[in-house]
Design a protein around this motif. Sequence first.
Motif, PDB file in Angstrom:
ATOM      1  N   ILE A  65       0.829  -1.212   0.000  1.00 31.47           N
ATOM      2  CA  ILE A  65       0.000   0.000   0.000  1.00 31.47           C
ATOM      3  C   ILE A  65       0.865   1.265   0.000  1.00 31.47           C
ATOM      4  O   ILE A  65       0.646   2.172  -0.790  1.00 31.47           O
ATOM      5  N   HIS A  66       1.843   1.295   0.881  1.00 29.86           N
ATOM      6  CA  HIS A  66       2.700   2.480   1.009  1.00 29.86           C
ATOM      7  C   HIS A  66       3.300   2.850  -0.347  1.00 29.86           C
ATOM      8  O   HIS A  66       3.219   3.996  -0.782  1.00 29.86           O
ATOM      9  N   VAL A  67       3.870   1.862  -1.033  1.00 30.71           N
ATOM     10  CA  VAL A  67       4.539   2.175  -2.290  1.00 30.71           C
ATOM     11  C   VAL A  67       3.530   2.374  -3.422  1.00 30.71           C
ATOM     12  O   VAL A  67       3.698   3.279  -4.243  1.00 30.71           O
ATOM     13  N   ALA A  68       2.459   1.568  -3.434  1.00 34.40           N
ATOM     14  CA  ALA A  68       1.486   1.711  -4.521  1.00 34.40           C
ATOM     15  C   ALA A  68       0.852   3.108  -4.482  1.00 34.40           C
ATOM     16  O   ALA A  68       0.679   3.746  -5.530  1.00 34.40           O
ATOM     17  N   VAL A  69       0.532   3.592  -3.303  1.00 36.04           N
ATOM     18  CA  VAL A  69      -0.056   4.929  -3.200  1.00 36.04           C
ATOM     19  C   VAL A  69       0.956   5.980  -3.645  1.00 36.04           C
ATOM     20  O   VAL A  69       0.616   6.936  -4.351  1.00 36.04           O
ATOM     21  N   ALA A  70       2.215   5.767  -3.267  1.00 32.85           N
ATOM     22  CA  ALA A  70       3.262   6.706  -3.686  1.00 32.85           C
ATOM     23  C   ALA A  70       3.359   6.755  -5.211  1.00 32.85           C
ATOM     24  O   ALA A  70       3.473   7.828  -5.807  1.00 32.85           O
ATOM     25  N   ILE A  71       3.272   5.592  -5.827  1.00 42.53           N
ATOM     26  CA  ILE A  71       3.382   5.518  -7.286  1.00 42.53           C
ATOM     27  C   ILE A  71       2.242   6.283  -7.954  1.00 42.53           C
ATOM     28  O   ILE A  71       2.447   7.043  -8.903  1.00 42.53           O
ATOM     29  N   ALA A  72       1.023   6.101  -7.429  1.00 44.51           N
ATOM     30  CA  ALA A  72      -0.128   6.807  -7.996  1.00 44.51           C
ATOM     31  C   ALA A  72       0.071   8.318  -7.886  1.00 44.51           C
ATOM     32  O   ALA A  72      -0.176   9.077  -8.834  1.00 44.51           O
ATOM     33  N   ALA A  73       0.553   8.755  -6.717  1.00 45.57           N
ATOM     34  CA  ALA A  73       0.750  10.189  -6.512  1.00 45.57           C
ATOM     35  C   ALA A  73       1.854  10.708  -7.431  1.00 45.57           C
ATOM     36  O   ALA A  73       1.685  11.725  -8.104  1.00 45.57           O
ATOM     37  N   TYR A  74       2.964   9.982  -7.485  1.00 42.92           N
ATOM     38  CA  TYR A  74       4.095  10.453  -8.289  1.00 42.92           C
ATOM     39  C   TYR A  74       3.722  10.528  -9.765  1.00 42.92           C
ATOM     40  O   TYR A  74       4.140  11.446 -10.477  1.00 42.92           O
ATOM     41  N   GLY A  75       2.941   9.546 -10.235  1.00 42.93           N
ATOM     42  CA  GLY A  75       2.516   9.564 -11.629  1.00 42.93           C
ATOM     43  C   GLY A  75       1.765  10.850 -11.946  1.00 42.93           C
ATOM     44  O   GLY A  75       2.028  11.515 -12.950  1.00 42.93           O
TER      45      GLY A  75
ATOM     46  N   VAL B  63      -2.711  17.681  -9.136  1.00 41.12           N
ATOM     47  CA  VAL B  63      -2.329  17.853  -7.729  1.00 41.12           C
ATOM     48  C   VAL B  63      -3.521  17.552  -6.819  1.00 41.12           C
ATOM     49  O   VAL B  63      -3.363  16.947  -5.757  1.00 41.12           O
ATOM     50  N   MET B  64      -4.716  17.958  -7.254  1.00 45.05           N
ATOM     51  CA  MET B  64      -5.921  17.640  -6.463  1.00 45.05           C
ATOM     52  C   MET B  64      -6.039  16.143  -6.226  1.00 45.05           C
ATOM     53  O   MET B  64      -6.416  15.680  -5.164  1.00 45.05           O
ATOM     54  N   PHE B  65      -5.706  15.385  -7.283  1.00 44.01           N
ATOM     55  CA  PHE B  65      -5.769  13.936  -7.153  1.00 44.01           C
ATOM     56  C   PHE B  65      -4.652  13.427  -6.239  1.00 44.01           C
ATOM     57  O   PHE B  65      -4.881  12.587  -5.363  1.00 44.01           O
ATOM     58  N   ALA B  66      -3.455  13.972  -6.438  1.00 48.65           N
ATOM     59  CA  ALA B  66      -2.287  13.355  -5.810  1.00 48.65           C
ATOM     60  C   ALA B  66      -2.015  13.831  -4.386  1.00 48.65           C
ATOM     61  O   ALA B  66      -1.421  13.098  -3.593  1.00 48.65           O
ATOM     62  N   PHE B  67      -2.445  15.044  -4.045  1.00 49.74           N
ATOM     63  CA  PHE B  67      -2.066  15.598  -2.746  1.00 49.74           C
ATOM     64  C   PHE B  67      -2.576  14.762  -1.564  1.00 49.74           C
ATOM     65  O   PHE B  67      -1.802  14.441  -0.657  1.00 49.74           O
ATOM     66  N   PRO B  68      -3.857  14.365  -1.565  1.00 52.25           N
ATOM     67  CA  PRO B  68      -4.304  13.490  -0.465  1.00 52.25           C
ATOM     68  C   PRO B  68      -3.538  12.175  -0.446  1.00 52.25           C
ATOM     69  O   PRO B  68      -3.238  11.638   0.627  1.00 52.25           O
ATOM     70  N   LEU B  69      -3.175  11.678  -1.634  1.00 53.39           N
ATOM     71  CA  LEU B  69      -2.428  10.419  -1.691  1.00 53.39           C
ATOM     72  C   LEU B  69      -1.044  10.582  -1.081  1.00 53.39           C
ATOM     73  O   LEU B  69      -0.562   9.714  -0.350  1.00 53.39           O
TER      74      LEU B  69
ATOM     75  N   VAL C  66       3.189   5.022  10.038  1.00 49.97           N
ATOM     76  CA  VAL C  66       2.630   3.832  10.679  1.00 49.97           C
ATOM     77  C   VAL C  66       3.654   2.693  10.626  1.00 49.97           C
ATOM     78  O   VAL C  66       3.946   2.023  11.628  1.00 49.97           O
ATOM     79  N   TRP C  67       4.230   2.530   9.452  1.00 44.67           N
ATOM     80  CA  TRP C  67       5.205   1.460   9.274  1.00 44.67           C
ATOM     81  C   TRP C  67       6.440   1.693  10.139  1.00 44.67           C
ATOM     82  O   TRP C  67       6.986   0.769  10.762  1.00 44.67           O
ATOM     83  N   ALA C  68       6.873   2.968  10.176  1.00 46.84           N
ATOM     84  CA  ALA C  68       8.041   3.295  10.991  1.00 46.84           C
ATOM     85  C   ALA C  68       7.773   2.951  12.450  1.00 46.84           C
ATOM     86  O   ALA C  68       8.638   2.435  13.155  1.00 46.84           O
TER      87      ALA C  68
END
Lengths: 487, 290
Positions: free
Chosen positions: B156-166, B203-209, B219-221
């Motif tokens: 989840i952590h990385v998949a969400v990051a990927i969506a935001a970065y894209g 940015v509207m899409f990615a900022f919450p992500l 959480v993971w840390a």
Amino acid sequence: MKALPAVQTPARTTPVSPWLANPTGQLWHTLTSVRLALTLILLIAVATLTGTLLDQVPASVANDSVAYNRWLEGARGRYGVFTDVMARLQLLSVFSSIWFRGLIALLVANIVVCTINRWSSIRAQVFSPRVRMTPTYFDRARVGATFSVNLPAATAAATVRQGFRSAGYRSLTEDGESVAMYADRFRFSRLGTFLTHLSLVLLLVGAIMGRVWGWSDNQFIVAQGATREVPLAKDISVKLEQFQEEWYVEGPPKDFSSELVIYDKGQEVKRGTTRVNSPMSYKGIAFNQAFFGQVAVVEVKDAAGNDIFNEGVPLAWTSNQGKRPVGFMELPGQQVTGYIVGPEPGSYDSAVPLGTVRLELYDKTTKRLVKVESLSRNQDVQAEGLTFRFLRESQFTGLKVVKDPGVNIVWLASGLMVLGLVMVFWFPHRRMWALCTPRADGGADVRLAAASQRDLGLEKDFEQVTAKVRRALTRRQQDEKRGAGHV
Amino acid sequence: MYDLSQYSYVASFIALALAAVFYASYGVTRRRAVVVGFDADITASIGGPRMPAMTASLGRWGTILIINAFAFLTGALAFRWIAAGHGPFSNMYEFSLAFVWGTLAAHLYFEFRYGLRSLAILVLPVCLAMLAYAATVPSEIVPLVPALQNSLLLSIHVAVAIAAYGAFVLSFAAAVLFLFNRQDRFHWLPRRAMLDEVGYKAVMFAFPLLALVVILGAVWAKVAWGTYWSWDPKETASLVTWLIYGGYLHARVVRGWKGERSAYLLIAGFGAVVFTYFGNYFLGGLHSYG
């Protein structure tokens, strides 16, 4: 007293109130400005970037002046003559610096004031929106549509309402000579902005709670078989039953785990395994697997043959020269203290051959090295009137023991923040207005317009809603015509 | 499975490189068409009815190739997921493939939703650079070290990051074209108002992500390292990214910051994304997974 700096926000557009004339009012006004928020956010971003790029004083060193100075000497190699200036400006400890905290405090003030300031207008938009817009508003609307229908204004209005509903919009009506309507969707989205901003404040509250009432011991070491009390929670002690490490055939580590028993006031209260991704916890104290290492179990007897030391010495530190693991043993009632040095891992160490450890004895008063001996397994060595015996090798576990009473507040704040952001950005509030004006011929003019900010999503939505409204009106008109034919 | 994944990666690389050629020719021929006054109004709706047939078909083939590249990349990630037994998000090779996947997904969304092909001028080079970079780092599947053995959070952590970065790549492309297309003088580019809007939408899409990425990281840390925040360089860098985009969202409503300055913030934000992405090479810290 000098007046506060002039207000930067568009004072021109706001009517000047007596409130603004006094310094408190001006300060308030400054704090309501988004420009200030933007400035603060960007300054904090720059500060955070600085803290990322420059080496920062590690937390373990910050409160120990000797260690700090040693660290600073190391930093000098990188930053040269600027090191002292940078340290003085707290550039090497950005995140605990006064100026960073000042920025955060200002941001919090900004958030709180903006929240209070915007509350009434947003509440009005959400709970008591303006229903009637003037004809001029429709004339000027950038996004708008007009239909002429052969329906009485009231019927037309009811039909428009139907159109709104089928597009997923709720609508409010205000009757009069002409029927005014307001329709919107996701109105609670506007409250998301409060959730997001206040969650930042809550986050800070959680972080401060953690700092004030929490603690963390990053170097809690227990040798296999030994029981140790947690220095910061004296009632709690931890026994390491067994430490296990597993490695993949390819080389990298696979698993580190410690079987622990937790005692509260001497009573066993919990037993379990702690591993890297599954810490154990008891009474809000978390025990995280952090590191591990070798232990040398050593027995020391005095001249009379009494045991004065018999336990595992964790070789948890590293020698100043080379990379040999070092452990310390306190010898009660003796003139000397002992250090045990293990062989350097992963290489042939001629000074400390495998299977042996080196014993170094220091005088307690002069701190001088008085004796060095090599200890082979199960062989007695006499030194300074004592008999030393290296019994066996074992392992210790290094735990990070943390108590953080603010952590749940932090999670709550995090959840609220994501919720707020999703509300604001994924479900933006959409508003439209309609006006049904009766014509002299018995028909009506229906005008639609959307809130005027530039927004592609809004335009698309408006098109869809307009299409629905048009379809509803057309159908209704046809029905009326057919009905009239029957009469 | 591993081999299938590698083949898919190569196929995707080739498809994307071809797509870049098609998009470039599409841009050039369209530009020429506009310059000779063949269709000056083309900006109103890109891919409009009066576009020369050759240009239109170049664009169409470009899109088809991107869809192919995207499909191959999906395959590469899926096969790798099966082969490794965990989400393909644990080293720089896997991050890079996933990054490109997210970027292509965002691009396809904007291309279909708003008819914007021109963003590919910048999006495709970024993707190609990423895929080329992936070829230079070890691609072997290495078993997970203990800190990464949390397959739920890893995915989840990385998949969400990927969506935001894209999406951030898209906003970056929109911002650069926005600054380039001063006074809408390049008619073969989308209008500035549209580019501004696309940057904002992304940015509207990615900022919450991105907020979610940082929080999931915390959480993971907490679970793996004991504290939710330790000012580790990678977490600090992602905080900088979040702050810059947060600044951008506020800047859009401040007089004097709308338009150009906001666009610069988008570029700075993407700079922070790249910095965070490659940060583990030069920042060290707890995120050094190679």
